[in-house]
Scaffold this motif. Structure first.
Motif, PDB file in Angstrom:
ATOM      1  N   PHE A  11     -11.680  41.093  63.715  1.00 19.84           N
ATOM      2  CA  PHE A  11     -12.587  39.945  63.896  1.00 19.84           C
ATOM      3  C   PHE A  11     -12.330  39.314  65.260  1.00 19.84           C
ATOM      4  O   PHE A  11     -13.280  39.024  66.015  1.00 19.84           O
ATOM      5  CB  PHE A  11     -12.347  38.936  62.766  1.00 19.84           C
ATOM      6  CG  PHE A  11     -13.450  37.959  62.514  1.00 19.84           C
ATOM      7  CD1 PHE A  11     -13.941  37.132  63.511  1.00 19.84           C
ATOM      8  CD2 PHE A  11     -13.976  37.818  61.247  1.00 19.84           C
ATOM      9  CE1 PHE A  11     -14.936  36.206  63.257  1.00 19.84           C
ATOM     10  CE2 PHE A  11     -14.976  36.898  60.971  1.00 19.84           C
ATOM     11  CZ  PHE A  11     -15.466  36.083  61.984  1.00 19.84           C
ATOM     12  N   CYS A  62     -19.005  33.543  65.893  1.00 14.25           N
ATOM     13  CA  CYS A  62     -17.727  34.215  65.651  1.00 14.25           C
ATOM     14  C   CYS A  62     -16.568  33.230  65.798  1.00 14.25           C
ATOM     15  O   CYS A  62     -15.663  33.194  64.960  1.00 14.25           O
ATOM     16  CB  CYS A  62     -17.530  35.374  66.623  1.00 14.25           C
ATOM     17  SG  CYS A  62     -18.564  36.810  66.299  1.00 14.25           S
ATOM     18  N   ASN A  65     -16.214  30.933  62.808  1.00 20.88           N
ATOM     19  CA  ASN A  65     -15.765  31.530  61.544  1.00 20.88           C
ATOM     20  C   ASN A  65     -14.405  32.208  61.625  1.00 20.88           C
ATOM     21  O   ASN A  65     -13.771  32.432  60.587  1.00 20.88           O
ATOM     22  CB  ASN A  65     -16.819  32.519  61.040  1.00 20.88           C
ATOM     23  CG  ASN A  65     -18.015  31.792  60.491  1.00 20.88           C
ATOM     24  OD1 ASN A  65     -17.984  31.302  59.377  1.00 20.88           O
ATOM     25  ND2 ASN A  65     -19.066  31.679  61.283  1.00 20.88           N
ATOM     26  N   PHE A  69     -11.518  32.621  58.498  1.00 17.12           N
ATOM     27  CA  PHE A  69     -10.977  33.896  58.039  1.00 17.12           C
ATOM     28  C   PHE A  69      -9.477  33.951  58.293  1.00 17.12           C
ATOM     29  O   PHE A  69      -8.707  34.441  57.463  1.00 17.12           O
ATOM     30  CB  PHE A  69     -11.717  35.046  58.726  1.00 17.12           C
ATOM     31  CG  PHE A  69     -11.431  36.402  58.143  1.00 17.12           C
ATOM     32  CD1 PHE A  69     -11.382  36.618  56.776  1.00 17.12           C
ATOM     33  CD2 PHE A  69     -11.222  37.489  58.983  1.00 17.12           C
ATOM     34  CE1 PHE A  69     -11.128  37.882  56.241  1.00 17.12           C
ATOM     35  CE2 PHE A  69     -10.970  38.756  58.466  1.00 17.12           C
ATOM     36  CZ  PHE A  69     -10.916  38.944  57.093  1.00 17.12           C
ATOM     37  N   LEU A  89     -12.756  43.223  50.234  1.00 18.51           N
ATOM     38  CA  LEU A  89     -13.424  41.983  50.646  1.00 18.51           C
ATOM     39  C   LEU A  89     -13.197  41.705  52.128  1.00 18.51           C
ATOM     40  O   LEU A  89     -14.109  41.267  52.832  1.00 18.51           O
ATOM     41  CB  LEU A  89     -12.949  40.808  49.800  1.00 18.51           C
ATOM     42  CG  LEU A  89     -13.457  40.792  48.368  1.00 18.51           C
ATOM     43  CD1 LEU A  89     -12.622  39.840  47.507  1.00 18.51           C
ATOM     44  CD2 LEU A  89     -14.933  40.394  48.322  1.00 18.51           C
ATOM     45  N   SER A  90     -11.996  41.956  52.605  1.00 18.23           N
ATOM     46  CA  SER A  90     -11.692  41.737  54.021  1.00 18.23           C
ATOM     47  C   SER A  90     -12.496  42.678  54.917  1.00 18.23           C
ATOM     48  O   SER A  90     -13.022  42.267  55.955  1.00 18.23           O
ATOM     49  CB  SER A  90     -10.191  41.930  54.271  1.00 18.23           C
ATOM     50  OG  SER A  90      -9.450  40.997  53.529  1.00 18.23           O
ATOM     51  N   VAL A  93     -16.058  41.432  54.987  1.00 17.45           N
ATOM     52  CA  VAL A  93     -16.237  40.275  55.874  1.00 17.45           C
ATOM     53  C   VAL A  93     -16.414  40.735  57.318  1.00 17.45           C
ATOM     54  O   VAL A  93     -17.349  40.303  58.006  1.00 17.45           O
ATOM     55  CB  VAL A  93     -15.052  39.284  55.737  1.00 17.45           C
ATOM     56  CG1 VAL A  93     -15.032  38.286  56.885  1.00 17.45           C
ATOM     57  CG2 VAL A  93     -15.119  38.546  54.402  1.00 17.45           C
ATOM     58  N   ARG A  97     -19.804  40.540  59.611  1.00 18.48           N
ATOM     59  CA  ARG A  97     -19.771  39.767  60.864  1.00 18.48           C
ATOM     60  C   ARG A  97     -20.313  40.608  62.015  1.00 18.48           C
ATOM     61  O   ARG A  97     -21.130  40.138  62.813  1.00 18.48           O
ATOM     62  CB  ARG A  97     -18.341  39.313  61.153  1.00 18.48           C
ATOM     63  CG  ARG A  97     -18.093  38.773  62.543  1.00 18.48           C
ATOM     64  CD  ARG A  97     -19.034  37.701  63.016  1.00 18.48           C
ATOM     65  NE  ARG A  97     -19.118  36.588  62.113  1.00 18.48           N
ATOM     66  CZ  ARG A  97     -19.999  35.601  62.226  1.00 18.48           C
ATOM     67  NH1 ARG A  97     -20.876  35.584  63.202  1.00 18.48           N
ATOM     68  NH2 ARG A  97     -20.039  34.623  61.347  1.00 18.48           N
ATOM     69  N   GLN A 124     -20.611  37.261  54.198  1.00 12.48           N
ATOM     70  CA  GLN A 124     -19.330  36.730  54.663  1.00 12.48           C
ATOM     71  C   GLN A 124     -18.891  35.522  53.847  1.00 12.48           C
ATOM     72  O   GLN A 124     -17.714  35.417  53.468  1.00 12.48           O
ATOM     73  CB  GLN A 124     -19.420  36.333  56.139  1.00 12.48           C
ATOM     74  CG  GLN A 124     -19.603  37.499  57.062  1.00 12.48           C
ATOM     75  CD  GLN A 124     -20.029  37.039  58.421  1.00 12.48           C
ATOM     76  OE1 GLN A 124     -19.186  36.582  59.194  1.00 12.48           O
ATOM     77  NE2 GLN A 124     -21.312  37.133  58.718  1.00 12.48           N
ATOM     78  N   LEU A 125     -19.813  34.616  53.585  1.00 12.94           N
ATOM     79  CA  LEU A 125     -19.471  33.424  52.800  1.00 12.94           C
ATOM     80  C   LEU A 125     -18.976  33.789  51.414  1.00 12.94           C
ATOM     81  O   LEU A 125     -17.978  33.237  50.932  1.00 12.94           O
ATOM     82  CB  LEU A 125     -20.675  32.485  52.691  1.00 12.94           C
ATOM     83  CG  LEU A 125     -21.094  31.760  53.956  1.00 12.94           C
ATOM     84  CD1 LEU A 125     -22.307  30.875  53.676  1.00 12.94           C
ATOM     85  CD2 LEU A 125     -19.951  30.927  54.517  1.00 12.94           C
ATOM     86  N   GLY A 127     -17.618  36.627  50.569  1.00 10.95           N
ATOM     87  CA  GLY A 127     -16.299  37.223  50.771  1.00 10.95           C
ATOM     88  C   GLY A 127     -15.224  36.163  50.952  1.00 10.95           C
ATOM     89  O   GLY A 127     -14.154  36.238  50.336  1.00 10.95           O
ATOM     90  N   PHE A 128     -15.505  35.163  51.796  1.00 13.26           N
ATOM     91  CA  PHE A 128     -14.555  34.070  51.995  1.00 13.26           C
ATOM     92  C   PHE A 128     -14.236  33.373  50.671  1.00 13.26           C
ATOM     93  O   PHE A 128     -13.074  33.148  50.339  1.00 13.26           O
ATOM     94  CB  PHE A 128     -15.110  33.023  52.962  1.00 13.26           C
ATOM     95  CG  PHE A 128     -15.186  33.445  54.406  1.00 13.26           C
ATOM     96  CD1 PHE A 128     -14.455  34.510  54.913  1.00 13.26           C
ATOM     97  CD2 PHE A 128     -15.998  32.746  55.275  1.00 13.26           C
ATOM     98  CE1 PHE A 128     -14.526  34.872  56.251  1.00 13.26           C
ATOM     99  CE2 PHE A 128     -16.076  33.085  56.616  1.00 13.26           C
ATOM    100  CZ  PHE A 128     -15.337  34.152  57.111  1.00 13.26           C
TER     101      PHE A 128
END
Length: 144
Positions: A11, A62, A65, A69, A89-90, A93, A97, A124-125, A127-128
């Motif tokens: 990321f 980016c 967020n 993360f 999940l990671s 994300v 992104r 992403q949300l 996943g977070f």
């Protein structure tokens, strides 16, 4: 290094690459080849071509967020959470992104492309939030 840590590093790397490939290229080409003064790029006004403005905003997305993360991965790592769900999940994300940024930069933002971009943001949300729930449950002793 765990997969969530690798994805956090990815990321951060994506954030820098996006900056260099959009804002950096736009500005340095103008500075080096068009005699534009280095101090002429103001942060408080919109300027430049449409793709440049989209690149600037995608990079800002980016940057906005990345700390979220990072905090989630920090907690997961501190708790020692290591599961396939957390890994998937990671990865999800980071993939979402990258896709969101590419849709933002590479296409004029019609309603359809904005909807696609928003869908990647929603991935992403989710996943977070799921990662946060997993971390909270693990921290509370509900998961092991």
């Amino acid at each position: 290094m765990t997969i969530p840590m690798w994805m956090l590093l990815g990321f951060a790397t994506w954030t820098l690459l996006l900056l260099m490939a959009t804002v950096g290229v736009y500005r340095w080409v103008r500075i080096l080849f068009s005699s534009v003064p280095i101090g002429s790029f103001r942060s408080d006004q919109l300027e430049g071509e449409d793709w440049y403005r989209r690149g600037t905003r995608a990079h800002a997305n980016c940057v906005e967020n990345l700390p979220v993360f990072g905090a989630i991965v920090l907690v997961i790592s501190a708790l020692g959470v290591d599961s396939p769900a957390v890994s998937y999940l990671s990865i999800m994300v980071l993939a979402a992104r990258v896709c969101q940024s590419l849709v933002h930069v590479c296409h004029v933002q019609t309603d359809g492309f904005v909807a696609v971009r928003f869908a990647f943001f929603c991935v992403q949300l989710v996943g977070f939030l799921v990662l946060i729930v997993i971390a909270a449950c693990y921290g509370a002793g509900l998961l092991r």
